[in-house]
Design a protein around this motif. Structure first.
Motif, short mmCIF file in Angstrom:
data_model
loop_
_atom_site.label_atom_id
_atom_site.label_comp_id
_atom_site.label_asym_id
_atom_site.label_seq_id
_atom_site.Cartn_x
_atom_site.Cartn_y
_atom_site.Cartn_z
N GLU A 154 51.85 -93.63 -7.03
CA GLU A 154 51.62 -93.06 -5.70
C GLU A 154 50.13 -93.20 -5.31
N LYS A 155 49.25 -92.96 -6.29
CA LYS A 155 47.82 -93.08 -6.03
C LYS A 155 47.45 -94.53 -5.70
N GLU A 156 48.07 -95.47 -6.38
CA GLU A 156 47.79 -96.90 -6.12
C GLU A 156 48.29 -97.29 -4.73
N LYS A 157 49.41 -96.73 -4.31
CA LYS A 157 49.95 -97.05 -2.99
C LYS A 157 49.04 -96.49 -1.90
N GLU A 158 48.46 -95.32 -2.14
CA GLU A 158 47.60 -94.68 -1.14
C GLU A 158 46.27 -95.45 -0.98
N LYS A 159 45.81 -96.15 -1.96
CA LYS A 159 44.56 -96.88 -1.87
C LYS A 159 44.77 -98.11 -1.13
#
Length: 159
Positions: A154-159
């Protein structure tokens, strides 16, 4: 008069049978005491269940010895041993002795097997507990790892 004489002559059989009953009671007491002691050593609960079983065994075993002696008395009165040409057994409580030997063997086996059976049950319980703990820990670790991986994605998608 003949009946009184016959009853008086049976006293030897009765003395032997009473001695055998005392042996059975001693074996039962030993079995109970060893079970109680082993349970105490393992830290198990010592409740009334074992005592109830001992009382039930007493009734069963004492009743069996009394019934066996009654059969011996009938064999004596009816001259059964003389009838089948074993007159040397006339004053011996044969049936009572056989029942007593059977009970004593059962009690001896109970004393020896009790320790092994209880230890096996304890080992099985411990193995099941360890297995369930391992399974829970493994599931917890897998679930935690899955959550961490999902959060990282999820964090990678938000970046």
């Amino acid at each position: 008069m003949e009946v009184i004489k016959m009853i008086w002559e049976m006293r030897g059989m009765l003395i032997i049978s009473i001695f055998e009953l005392v042996l059975v009671l001693f074996a039962m007491s030993w079995d109970f005491a060893s079970g109680y002691y082993k349970a105490k050593l393992r830290g198990e609960d010592r409740n009334s269940y074992g005592m109830r079983r001992t009382v039930s065994k007493f009734i069963l075993y004492a009743g069996s010895v009394c019934i066996a002696w009654s059969i011996d008395a009938v064999c004596y009165v009816c001259k059964f041993w003389e009838f089948i040409h074993f007159s040397f057994l006339t004053n011996i409580p044969v049936i009572t002795s056989l029942i007593t030997v059977f009970i004593l063997i059962t009690e001896i086996r109970s004393i020896w097997e009790k320790a092994d059976a209880k230890q096996l049950r304890q080992a099985a319980k411990s193995a099941a507990l360890i297995g369930s703990v391992l399974n829970k820990d493994m599931l917890k670790d897998a679930f935690t790892e899955a959550l961490i991986t999902a959060k990282e994605k999820e964090k990678e998608k938000e970046k």
